[in-house]
Scaffold this active site. Sequence first.
Site, PDB file in Angstrom:
ATOM      1  N   LYS A  66      -1.762  16.947 -16.096  1.00 43.12           N
ATOM      2  CA  LYS A  66      -0.907  18.144 -15.112  1.00 43.12           C
ATOM      3  C   LYS A  66       0.028  16.993 -15.409  1.00 43.12           C
ATOM      4  O   LYS A  66       0.880  18.078 -14.632  1.00 43.12           O
ATOM      5  CB  LYS A  66      -2.361  17.207 -14.269  1.00 43.12           C
ATOM      6  CG  LYS A  66      -3.593  17.482 -14.296  1.00 43.12           C
ATOM      7  CD  LYS A  66      -4.727  16.592 -13.738  1.00 43.12           C
ATOM      8  CE  LYS A  66      -5.952  17.353 -13.991  1.00 43.12           C
ATOM      9  NZ  LYS A  66      -7.556  16.642 -13.427  1.00 43.12           N
ATOM     10  N   GLN A 110      -8.439  10.518 -11.371  1.00 47.03           N
ATOM     11  CA  GLN A 110      -8.739  11.496 -12.161  1.00 47.03           C
ATOM     12  C   GLN A 110     -10.767  11.675 -12.491  1.00 47.03           C
ATOM     13  O   GLN A 110     -10.792   9.766 -11.989  1.00 47.03           O
ATOM     14  CB  GLN A 110      -8.285  11.061 -13.531  1.00 47.03           C
ATOM     15  CG  GLN A 110      -8.689  12.152 -15.447  1.00 47.03           C
ATOM     16  CD  GLN A 110      -8.843  13.365 -14.716  1.00 47.03           C
ATOM     17  OE1 GLN A 110      -7.756  13.801 -13.968  1.00 47.03           O
ATOM     18  NE2 GLN A 110      -9.239  14.336 -14.977  1.00 47.03           N
ATOM     19  N   ASP A 133      -6.739  17.219  -4.600  1.00 41.57           N
ATOM     20  CA  ASP A 133      -7.765  17.736  -5.277  1.00 41.57           C
ATOM     21  C   ASP A 133      -8.927  18.224  -4.228  1.00 41.57           C
ATOM     22  O   ASP A 133     -10.062  19.166  -4.418  1.00 41.57           O
ATOM     23  CB  ASP A 133      -8.603  16.395  -5.796  1.00 41.57           C
ATOM     24  CG  ASP A 133      -8.856  16.241  -7.102  1.00 41.57           C
ATOM     25  OD1 ASP A 133      -8.205  17.909  -7.709  1.00 41.57           O
ATOM     26  OD2 ASP A 133      -8.721  15.867  -7.659  1.00 41.57           O
TER      27      ASP A 133
END
Length: 320
Positions: A66, A110, A133
């Site tokens: 990422k 994460q 997200d």
Amino acid sequence: MSSAIVTPIAAPIAAPVALDGIAIASQIKLELAAEVAVARAQGSTPGLAVVLVGGEAASEMYVRSKVRACTELGMYSEMHTRAGTATTEELLGLVASLNAREEIDGILIQLPLPEHVDTARLLEAVAPEKDVDGLHPMNMGRLLRGAAAEQVLAPCTPAGIMEMLRRSDIPVRGKRAVVLGRSSIVGKPVAAMLLNASATVTVCHSQTRDLVAITREAEILVAAIGRAGFVTKDMVRPGATVIDVGIHRMVTKAEVERFFPGDAARLAGLAKRGSTIVGDVDPAAFAVSGAYTPVPGGVGAMTIAMLMVNTVKAARMRRG
Ligand code: NAP
């Protein structure tokens, strides 16, 4: 005059089309790089902060990819690594500091987090306008309400699926869609997005009865159940679009030969890298589809591209 006898010829059956997630993701990144260059020239470089808790190898690999994607696109990024013993309170403090910083447009925590951490509380602490997200209840709610795609931060994997369908000219409106799996990360949001796009949607889960009868009706079938090769040929309606979200690492020759009999390239890949992956769909089932997403190179390839899309979108929405 003799009349010619015309013998009807059966229409040829089109070969299934593999939807190339790598090519689509590359195109998206090219478009984003141009938008980022304009933003940079105006002095507002989109910025992403990634939070990694604990040293799990797979999570670390995803986080690095990422950060690398941000660099490739000319975006700002920073990585915050915390020990697996970090407490919820400590992580809430980190999120609060990232929420307050002007140059950070997106915050990604994460997952999965260590068991002792209150994941829901942490995800809800992320400012909704920085929730790249798409997991904050505010963004989930906007998605369910049917907010326009450009005004909502939607979870990356489902957004990637919709973008693949759109860019591959696969119509969704009026189609019968079946989603296997009801997780908050994939199943539920992709069902909402298909519904928003006017498909008729059925969501299946572990308690669903007559699963095969339902999947066989699907013109669009999304498999997100976390079971290697679960969807078999008899479950697929001929000509359907099959979206395979699953990722399962195989490390033995026997596993690879089970799903890819006679596939020398797969075996060579296993020998070279020590593993290869299969999805939630048995690769033999793709043969009856009209189009499908391969594993690897399908949905998985789109997820990071959509995170970049969300970060640029978050910057655009917040900074104008
Ligand atoms: P998850 O949270 O484990 O959810 C699995 C879902 O499948 C649950 O809703 C479960 O039903 C359902 N299910 C399990 N067994 C079933 C069965 N026999 N019949 C029908 N439904 C069944 O999984 P997830 O996080 O959504 O992930 C799904 C897969 O996608 C995994 O392989 C994961 O690695 C992969 N994934 C890939 C990406 C990507 O970027 N490509 C991103 C995220 C996830 P219940 O709710 O009843 O338990």
